[in-house]
Design a protein around this motif. Structure first.
Motif, PDB file in Angstrom:
ATOM      1  N   MET A  64       0.773  -1.218  -0.032  1.00 38.31           N
ATOM      2  CA  MET A  64       0.043  -0.089   0.035  1.00 38.31           C
ATOM      3  C   MET A  64       0.766   1.224   0.014  1.00 38.31           C
ATOM      4  O   MET A  64       1.902   1.162   0.587  1.00 38.31           O
ATOM      5  CB  MET A  64      -0.781   0.016   1.211  1.00 38.31           C
ATOM      6  CG  MET A  64      -1.887   1.249   1.113  1.00 38.31           C
ATOM      7  SD  MET A  64      -3.144   0.953  -0.097  1.00 38.31           S
ATOM      8  CE  MET A  64      -4.104  -0.394   0.146  1.00 38.31           C
ATOM      9  N   PRO A  65       0.617   2.222  -0.979  1.00 39.55           N
ATOM     10  CA  PRO A  65       1.486   3.522  -0.949  1.00 39.55           C
ATOM     11  C   PRO A  65       1.776   4.150   0.395  1.00 39.55           C
ATOM     12  O   PRO A  65       2.649   4.671   0.439  1.00 39.55           O
ATOM     13  CB  PRO A  65       0.694   4.312  -1.958  1.00 39.55           C
ATOM     14  CG  PRO A  65      -0.201   3.295  -2.747  1.00 39.55           C
ATOM     15  CD  PRO A  65      -0.560   2.234  -1.923  1.00 39.55           C
ATOM     16  N   SER A  66       0.645   4.234   1.347  1.00 35.68           N
ATOM     17  CA  SER A  66       0.811   4.908   2.556  1.00 35.68           C
ATOM     18  C   SER A  66       1.740   3.968   3.569  1.00 35.68           C
ATOM     19  O   SER A  66       2.698   4.802   4.188  1.00 35.68           O
ATOM     20  CB  SER A  66      -0.639   4.966   3.230  1.00 35.68           C
ATOM     21  OG  SER A  66      -1.163   3.591   3.347  1.00 35.68           O
ATOM     22  N   ASN A  67       1.739   2.911   3.369  1.00 36.77           N
ATOM     23  CA  ASN A  67       2.860   1.921   4.002  1.00 36.77           C
ATOM     24  C   ASN A  67       4.248   2.262   3.655  1.00 36.77           C
ATOM     25  O   ASN A  67       5.171   2.463   4.233  1.00 36.77           O
ATOM     26  CB  ASN A  67       2.805   0.310   3.952  1.00 36.77           C
ATOM     27  CG  ASN A  67       1.347   0.113   4.343  1.00 36.77           C
ATOM     28  OD1 ASN A  67       0.827   0.645   5.369  1.00 36.77           O
ATOM     29  ND2 ASN A  67       0.958  -1.076   4.253  1.00 36.77           N
ATOM     30  N   THR A  68       4.395   2.445   2.290  1.00 32.69           N
ATOM     31  CA  THR A  68       5.591   2.721   1.834  1.00 32.69           C
ATOM     32  C   THR A  68       6.307   3.834   1.974  1.00 32.69           C
ATOM     33  O   THR A  68       7.244   4.279   2.525  1.00 32.69           O
ATOM     34  CB  THR A  68       5.406   2.657   0.125  1.00 32.69           C
ATOM     35  OG1 THR A  68       4.949   1.385  -0.258  1.00 32.69           O
ATOM     36  CG2 THR A  68       6.900   3.137  -0.597  1.00 32.69           C
ATOM     37  N   GLU A  69       5.371   5.231   2.136  1.00 33.67           N
ATOM     38  CA  GLU A  69       5.755   6.469   2.506  1.00 33.67           C
ATOM     39  C   GLU A  69       6.142   6.449   4.148  1.00 33.67           C
ATOM     40  O   GLU A  69       7.252   7.275   4.332  1.00 33.67           O
ATOM     41  CB  GLU A  69       4.557   7.499   2.449  1.00 33.67           C
ATOM     42  CG  GLU A  69       4.249   7.742   0.809  1.00 33.67           C
ATOM     43  CD  GLU A  69       3.350   8.957   0.752  1.00 33.67           C
ATOM     44  OE1 GLU A  69       3.280   9.804   1.539  1.00 33.67           O
ATOM     45  OE2 GLU A  69       2.763   8.893  -0.587  1.00 33.67           O
TER      46      GLU A  69
END
Length: 313
Positions: A64-69
């Motif tokens: 998930m992009p939010s996890n990545t950030e």
């Protein structure tokens, strides 16, 4: 000294020396075991599952992009080896191996042999089989909560910090985020009741017009900046008719999908809406305002300036 007595003394000395060596080795092994146990971390995830990592992961896959950030914010760019095709921040993330989009390729994840996979609560149900495949391969998979408020984001950052041995970095990030939110809350106190604006947040355009009700990030943001959500009596993400929006008569319209102000102005039924008449139609960055990660505070600041430029600029 007799030879036999000398032999006995030498033998005794060797026995003592060996015992000391064994003790030192035993102490070293005990210390290593202790360190190993100290490195093992168990955290309960969004499914209620207790997920354990034996030591700080060297290879991480984010679904998930939010996890990545969050991982980038914690300084784990090198450890991050796999992401989705939806990940777009920071720019260097595009160089990472991609393991799917909303549909995750479990075989590809497993082939990367990660020490930890970070999934997301919004995928529960849709990705259950993928989760099972990954876990069946012996890979720890942690599902973060689907955050709809700032406190849950803080908790998520803290949990990821624990799992990756980046607790100090996570605490620092959360502290900075809380300070930024508090600053906005203080400014919001300056807004008088008679100056409080009614806000319509449009998350998808006509003909399928959706907005944000209570129990969502946007609703919390509107409250934090000192405004009123005209759809605040609705629940979650909700579809409303154009006539209903006219009835609600917002002072400001905020779009989160790179909205076209002219398209909104040209809706025949909306010509008498205050926001349209006064040209108070503003677009905000959807990633900053919707992704539950460190940049959500930037999204809040952008949202505040969109509604009350005279207060927050």
């Amino acid at each position: 000294m007799k030879k036999w007595l000398l032999s006995v003394i030498v033998a005794m000395f060797l026995v003592v020396l060996a015992a000391c060596g064994a003790t030192d080795e035993g102490s070293k092994q005990t210390e290593q075991t202790k360190q190993s146990k100290e490195q093992a971390v168990t955290v309960k995830d969004a499914r209620g599952e207790e997920v354990t990592v034996e030591q700080a992961p060297k290879k991480i896959v984010s679904l998930m992009p939010s996890n990545t950030e969050i991982l980038y914010e914690l300084g784990l760019e090198k450890e991050l080896i796999g992401v989705t095709s939806n990940d777009d921040y920071p720019a260097s993330v595009k160089e990472k191996e991609q393991v799917g989009d909303m549909n995750i390729n479990a075989e590809k994840v497993i082939a990367l042999n990660p020490d930890l996979v970070l999934a997301h609560g919004s995928s529960i149900g849709m990705s259950d089989e993928v989760f099972k495949q990954i876990e069946s391969a012996g890979i720890p998979l942690f599902v973060v909560n689907d955050a709809t408020d700032f406190n849950t984001v803080y908790e998520t950052i803290g949990n990821i910090g624990k799992l990756t041995n980046k607790t100090d970095e996570a605490n620092k990030t959360v502290k900075e985020m809380k300070a930024a939110v508090s600053e906005i809350e203080e400014k919001a106190k300056e807004i008088k009741d008679e100056d409080r604006k009614k806000v319509w947040v449009e998350v998808s355009p006509a003909p399928e017009i959706y907005t944000t009700g209570k129990g969502t990030f946007m609703d919390e943001m509107i409250k934090i900046i000192g405004a009123e959500n005209v759809a605040g009596n609705e629940e979650g993400w909700v579809k409303l008719s154009e006539e209903k929006v006219v009835e609600l008569n917002p002072d400001t319209i905020v779009t989160t999908y790179d909205g076209d102000a002219n398209e909104i102005k040209n809706r025949p039924a909306w010509s008498d809406i205050t926001a349209v008449k006064e040209n108070q139609i503003v677009n905000v960055d959807s990633n900053k305002t919707n992704r539950p990660g460190p940049r959500i505070v930037e999204g809040l600041e952008e949202f505040a300036k969109a509604v009350y430029p005279e207060v927050y600029n």
